[in-house]
Design a protein around this motif. Structure first.
Motif, short mmCIF file in Angstrom:
data_model
loop_
_atom_site.label_atom_id
_atom_site.label_comp_id
_atom_site.label_asym_id
_atom_site.label_seq_id
_atom_site.Cartn_x
_atom_site.Cartn_y
_atom_site.Cartn_z
N MET A 21 10.41 -4.14 -5.92
CA MET A 21 9.62 -3.61 -4.80
C MET A 21 8.15 -4.00 -4.93
O MET A 21 7.49 -4.32 -3.93
CB MET A 21 9.75 -2.08 -4.76
N GLU A 22 7.63 -4.02 -6.15
CA GLU A 22 6.24 -4.44 -6.36
C GLU A 22 6.06 -5.91 -6.00
O GLU A 22 5.05 -6.29 -5.39
CB GLU A 22 5.85 -4.19 -7.81
N ARG A 25 6.01 -6.15 -2.28
CA ARG A 25 4.75 -5.66 -1.74
C ARG A 25 3.66 -6.74 -1.83
O ARG A 25 2.90 -6.95 -0.88
CB ARG A 25 4.31 -4.41 -2.48
N ARG A 26 3.60 -7.43 -2.96
CA ARG A 26 2.60 -8.50 -3.11
C ARG A 26 2.89 -9.66 -2.16
O ARG A 26 1.96 -10.25 -1.61
CB ARG A 26 2.58 -8.98 -4.56
N GLY A 28 4.26 -9.34 0.65
CA GLY A 28 3.86 -8.86 1.97
C GLY A 28 2.40 -9.17 2.25
O GLY A 28 2.02 -9.46 3.39
N ARG A 29 1.56 -9.11 1.22
CA ARG A 29 0.15 -9.49 1.37
C ARG A 29 0.03 -10.98 1.70
O ARG A 29 -0.85 -11.40 2.47
CB ARG A 29 -0.62 -9.17 0.10
N ARG A 141 4.12 -6.67 9.21
CA ARG A 141 4.49 -5.34 8.70
C ARG A 141 5.69 -5.43 7.76
O ARG A 141 6.37 -4.44 7.53
CB ARG A 141 4.80 -4.41 9.87
N HIS A 143 6.87 -5.78 4.23
CA HIS A 143 6.48 -5.66 2.83
C HIS A 143 7.68 -5.30 1.96
O HIS A 143 7.53 -4.71 0.88
CB HIS A 143 5.39 -4.60 2.65
N ASP A 144 8.88 -5.65 2.41
CA ASP A 144 10.09 -5.29 1.67
C ASP A 144 11.05 -6.47 1.55
O ASP A 144 12.25 -6.27 1.40
CB ASP A 144 10.80 -4.10 2.32
#
Length: 472
Positions: A21-22, A25-26, A28-29, A141, A143-144
């Motif tokens: 998940m981390e 998330r990155r 997603g950036r 949107r 991020h997953d």
């Protein structure tokens, strides 16, 4: 032909899920940065490609800001640029409609169509204005998700026969091993989607290698009509997918009761918040108004419905080398405002699933899919071609005095419509009604069929009107 398959993680360790998940998330950036910089006229609209973006980021050091491995952010850039290009293509569809409305001059239309296709619309005031209107700057949107290239992961079976998928982590040469709920190893580029503590692995396979694609099709020509109680009814009178109506009704009733209870709990939480009891409101929202269980139930329902519809289509193709059906991708505006409960039961999204199943299964198994104009096929008698009355699953012909099963009658009319020389796929419904009424009047007065042109006479010779054949 490629089809998408989904594998799921099984009993994934919470620590591994947090690590994946981390990473998502990155990444997603990374997506957000791509959309922010290049999701406009100066980016993809100017013909910029993902490789150029990667070269720029490597040169100016942007890639070092995200803290992910090189292959991970490069694949994410490629995927994000493809998403931007897809949104641009969707905007161009609306702009083409605007061009058609603006001018009727063929030369001017062709000029603007060519400029739009070649991405040279920025210099044309009208095209630039329309593109700004329909192609708005998007925001990421997502991020997953993680995109993994085919050569960057591996799969292995353990001693108990469980399949493990190893994907790159955040550090070089350190893989994250994910147990899967299937023994079939995924292939090609993977898209990992994280939802509710579980990892979905999306991948594509060649449809020709699937077991169902090896089944031969039949040798008959069959018309089919989409129903609610059953997925399809063919012109031979055989229903297919008879459990569909029960599935939709049971899910609709469950949703109605669940939403009623959730609305009551939401009201209690709101009232508690108004009284200042924010702790109670928070407990209700966290423990009773979550979406993880709801989303899983919805996914299971959609999977069951898809299985029922695809099984029904396979049964039709087992007997048919040509399937005659209405074009279910077209949108029709209903004249009646139906209650919410009925709208929920009708489940309009199943129409799209049925269209997808007919197209995919027919293509994979070598059966021809022919779309016809289905206007008034459920309101006319297949034997005498006169208008009648439909009530539920019964069609009453006021001329013949016979009651037919409504879906069987419509399927036979759809089969006949394939050989109709006067009613094309895109003939307006009011014109179809006029043609049918004119035929009824001619049959009633025993007048010969009037040919509007020699071309029509030739088509009628090759494709005789089926209603006339049935009455002869």
């Amino acid at each position: 032909m490629k089809v998408t398959r989904i594998a799921y993680s099984a009993q994934l360790n919470p620590g591994k899920y947090a690590a994946v998940m981390e990473q998502a998330r990155r990444l997603g950036r990374v997506r957000s940065e791509v959309w922010q910089r290049y999701g406009s006229i100066n980016g993809v609209g100017a013909g910029l490609r993902d490789r150029q973006v990667r070269d720029r980021w490597l040169a100016d050091g942007t890639h070092a800001l995200f803290g992910v491995l090189a292959n991970a952010w490069k694949e994410t850039v490629r995927d994000a640029m493809a998403d931007i290009a897809a949104s641009l293509a969707a905007a161009k569809v609306d702009v083409r409609r605007a061009i058609s409305r603006r001018t009727s001059d063929p030369a001017e239309r062709q000029r603007m169509f060519t400029a739009l296709k070649a991405d040279q619309w920025a210099s044309d005031p009208f095209l630039a204005r329309q593109m700004r209107k329909h192609w708005r700057r998007g925001r990421n949107r997502t991020h997953d998700q993680i995109v993994v290239r085919a050569d960057k992961y591996n799969t292995a079976l353990d001693g108990r026969g469980r399949l493990w998928l190893a994907i790159p982590g955040l550090e070089p040469r350190k893989m994250v091993r994910i147990p899967l709920s299937t023994a079939v190893a995924p292939t090609g580029t993977l898209r990992l989607i994280l939802r509710g503590g579980r990892v979905e692995i999306h991948y594509q396979v060649d449809a020709s290698q699937m077991r169902s694609s090896q089944r031969p099709c039949g040798d008959a020509t069959v018309g089919v009509d989409k129903g609610y109680t059953e997925a399809l009814t063919d012109s031979d009178g055989q229903p297919h997918g008879v459990q569909l109506g029960e599935l939709l009704t049971r899910e609709s009733d469950r949703l109605k009761e669940r939403n009623r209870r959730r609305a009551k709990l939401r009201s209690i939480a709101n009232n508690a918040a108004l009284r200042g009891d924010h702790a109670k409101a928070h407990r209700i929202k966290v423990n009773n108004l979550g979406t993880v269980k709801r989303d899983r139930q919805a996914a299971r329902h959609r999977a069951r419905v898809r299985t029922e519809i695809f099984t029904a289509v396979h049964q039709v193709v087992d007997k048919a080398n040509a399937v005659i059906a209405e074009d279910l991708t077209q949108r029709f505006t209903g004249r009646k405002n139906l209650p919410k409960n009925i709208n929920r039961r009708l489940a309009a999204w199943t129409k799209g699933v049925t269209a997808e199943a007919l197209r995919n299964v027919s293509e994979r198994r070598g059966s021809a899919l022919v779309h016809v104009n289905a206007a008034y096929t459920s309101q006319t008698c297949h034997r005498c071609a006169r208008f009648g009355r439909r009530r539920g699953d019964r069609f009453h012909c006021t001329s013949c005095g016979v009651v037919w099963q409504a879906d069987v009658n419509a399927a036979i009319n759809i089969l006949h419509r394939a050989g109709d020389p006067d009613i094309a796929l895109h003939t307006p419904h009011h014109r179809v009604k006029q043609i049918l009424q004119d035929r009824t009047d001619r049959h009633r007065t025993r007048l010969p069929v009037q040919d509007s042109s020699p071309a029509t006479a030739g088509r009628r010779a090759n494709y005789p009107n089926c209603s006339a054949i049935n009455n002869s």
